[in-house]
Write a protein that holds these residues in place. Structure first.
Motif, PDB file in Angstrom:
ATOM      1  N   LEU A   1      14.156  -9.527 -22.084  1.00  0.00           N
ATOM      2  CA  LEU A   1      13.634 -10.922 -21.653  1.00  0.00           C
ATOM      3  C   LEU A   1      14.643 -11.863 -21.050  1.00  0.00           C
ATOM      4  O   LEU A   1      14.009 -12.440 -20.214  1.00  0.00           O
ATOM      5  N   ALA A   2      15.982 -11.922 -21.254  1.00  0.00           N
ATOM      6  CA  ALA A   2      16.747 -12.573 -20.481  1.00  0.00           C
ATOM      7  C   ALA A   2      16.602 -12.370 -19.081  1.00  0.00           C
ATOM      8  O   ALA A   2      16.706 -13.135 -18.004  1.00  0.00           O
ATOM      9  N   ARG A   3      16.546 -10.932 -18.571  1.00  0.00           N
ATOM     10  CA  ARG A   3      16.501 -10.489 -17.193  1.00  0.00           C
ATOM     11  C   ARG A   3      15.164 -10.836 -16.595  1.00  0.00           C
ATOM     12  O   ARG A   3      15.125 -11.438 -15.667  1.00  0.00           O
ATOM     13  N   ILE A   4      13.985 -10.858 -17.503  1.00  0.00           N
ATOM     14  CA  ILE A   4      12.631 -11.318 -17.055  1.00  0.00           C
ATOM     15  C   ILE A   4      12.833 -12.704 -16.591  1.00  0.00           C
ATOM     16  O   ILE A   4      12.143 -13.400 -15.584  1.00  0.00           O
ATOM     17  N   GLU A   5      13.427 -13.583 -17.550  1.00  0.00           N
ATOM     18  CA  GLU A   5      13.502 -15.135 -17.473  1.00  0.00           C
ATOM     19  C   GLU A   5      14.189 -15.299 -16.124  1.00  0.00           C
ATOM     20  O   GLU A   5      13.850 -16.118 -15.523  1.00  0.00           O
ATOM     21  N   ARG A   6      15.306 -14.802 -15.841  1.00  0.00           N
ATOM     22  CA  ARG A   6      16.125 -14.753 -14.777  1.00  0.00           C
ATOM     23  C   ARG A   6      15.220 -14.802 -13.518  1.00  0.00           C
ATOM     24  O   ARG A   6      15.451 -15.456 -12.506  1.00  0.00           O
ATOM     25  N   LYS A   7      14.410 -13.542 -13.531  1.00  0.00           N
ATOM     26  CA  LYS A   7      13.497 -13.252 -12.331  1.00  0.00           C
ATOM     27  C   LYS A   7      12.619 -14.203 -11.858  1.00  0.00           C
ATOM     28  O   LYS A   7      12.348 -14.512 -11.001  1.00  0.00           O
ATOM     29  N   VAL A   8      11.928 -14.805 -13.133  1.00  0.00           N
ATOM     30  CA  VAL A   8      11.045 -15.833 -13.138  1.00  0.00           C
ATOM     31  C   VAL A   8      11.686 -17.053 -12.486  1.00  0.00           C
ATOM     32  O   VAL A   8      11.238 -17.730 -11.709  1.00  0.00           O
ATOM     33  N   ASP A   9      12.896 -17.301 -12.893  1.00  0.00           N
ATOM     34  CA  ASP A   9      13.367 -18.628 -12.407  1.00  0.00           C
ATOM     35  C   ASP A   9      14.049 -18.553 -10.841  1.00  0.00           C
ATOM     36  O   ASP A   9      13.766 -19.445 -10.039  1.00  0.00           O
ATOM     37  N   LEU A  10      14.168 -17.189 -10.468  1.00  0.00           N
ATOM     38  CA  LEU A  10      14.702 -17.124  -9.005  1.00  0.00           C
ATOM     39  C   LEU A  10      13.329 -17.272  -8.239  1.00  0.00           C
ATOM     40  O   LEU A  10      13.392 -17.724  -7.257  1.00  0.00           O
ATOM     41  N   LEU A  11      12.204 -16.756  -8.880  1.00  0.00           N
ATOM     42  CA  LEU A  11      11.021 -16.644  -7.990  1.00  0.00           C
ATOM     43  C   LEU A  11      10.444 -18.371  -7.922  1.00  0.00           C
ATOM     44  O   LEU A  11      10.057 -18.675  -6.882  1.00  0.00           O
ATOM     45  N   LEU A  12      10.604 -18.735  -9.139  1.00  0.00           N
ATOM     46  CA  LEU A  12      10.217 -20.292  -8.919  1.00  0.00           C
ATOM     47  C   LEU A  12      11.209 -20.949  -8.126  1.00  0.00           C
ATOM     48  O   LEU A  12      10.555 -21.888  -7.116  1.00  0.00           O
ATOM     49  N   GLY A  13      12.126 -20.663  -8.114  1.00  0.00           N
ATOM     50  CA  GLY A  13      13.206 -21.384  -7.316  1.00  0.00           C
ATOM     51  C   GLY A  13      13.091 -20.996  -5.647  1.00  0.00           C
ATOM     52  O   GLY A  13      13.080 -21.838  -4.717  1.00  0.00           O
ATOM     53  N   HIS A  14      12.827 -19.656  -5.443  1.00  0.00           N
ATOM     54  CA  HIS A  14      12.569 -19.312  -3.990  1.00  0.00           C
ATOM     55  C   HIS A  14      11.444 -19.893  -3.390  1.00  0.00           C
ATOM     56  O   HIS A  14      11.057 -20.351  -2.417  1.00  0.00           O
ATOM     57  N   LEU A  15      10.019 -20.062  -4.326  1.00  0.00           N
ATOM     58  CA  LEU A  15       8.816 -20.743  -4.039  1.00  0.00           C
ATOM     59  C   LEU A  15       9.029 -22.367  -3.966  1.00  0.00           C
ATOM     60  O   LEU A  15       8.101 -22.831  -3.739  1.00  0.00           O
ATOM     61  N   ASP A  16      10.121 -22.652  -4.225  1.00  0.00           N
ATOM     62  CA  ASP A  16       9.939 -24.238  -4.615  1.00  0.00           C
ATOM     63  C   ASP A  16       9.275 -24.873  -5.590  1.00  0.00           C
ATOM     64  O   ASP A  16       8.549 -25.981  -5.372  1.00  0.00           O
ATOM     65  N   VAL A  17       9.066 -24.140  -6.458  1.00  0.00           N
ATOM     66  CA  VAL A  17       7.997 -24.804  -7.738  1.00  0.00           C
ATOM     67  C   VAL A  17       8.704 -25.424  -8.706  1.00  0.00           C
ATOM     68  O   VAL A  17       9.662 -24.816  -9.415  1.00  0.00           O
TER      69      VAL A  17
END
Length: 94
Positions: free
Chosen positions: A31-47
């Motif tokens: 779950l921590a790995r998935i959350e980090r990936k989602v955080d990276l995606l949101l940051g990359h997309l400037d959401v």
């Protein structure tokens, strides 16, 4: 005979608890790995993700109160110490 049966039952319960604990640990890590990936995606997309509790963490980090920011981050997210330190370091680097 009763003590043997009781010991066997205790052993079975102990092994069962240990097995569940290991499974939960693996699930927490996934779950921590998935959350980090989602955080990276949101940051990359400037959401922008608005979270008032995280705003408090960011304010503490900006004020140079890293330890307090890590404590608050851990309280809000349930993260471990290493993850909290990395998150606060990222906030201070901004």
């Amino acid at each position: 005979m009763d003590s043997v049966a009781l010991s066997l039952i205790a052993l079975i319960v102990f092994v069962s608890v240990i097995g569940h604990e290991a499974r939960f640990s693996r699930l927490d890590k996934r779950l921590a790995r998935i959350e980090r990936k989602v955080d990276l995606l949101l940051g990359h997309l400037d959401v922008p993700v608005e979270d008032p509790a995280m705003d408090a963490v960011a304010a503490l980090a900006r004020d140079g109160k890293a330890v307090e920011a890590m404590k608050e981050y851990r309280r809000v997210t349930g993260a471990g110490l290493k993850e909290a330190k990395e998150a606060v370091d990222r906030l201070q680097a901004r």
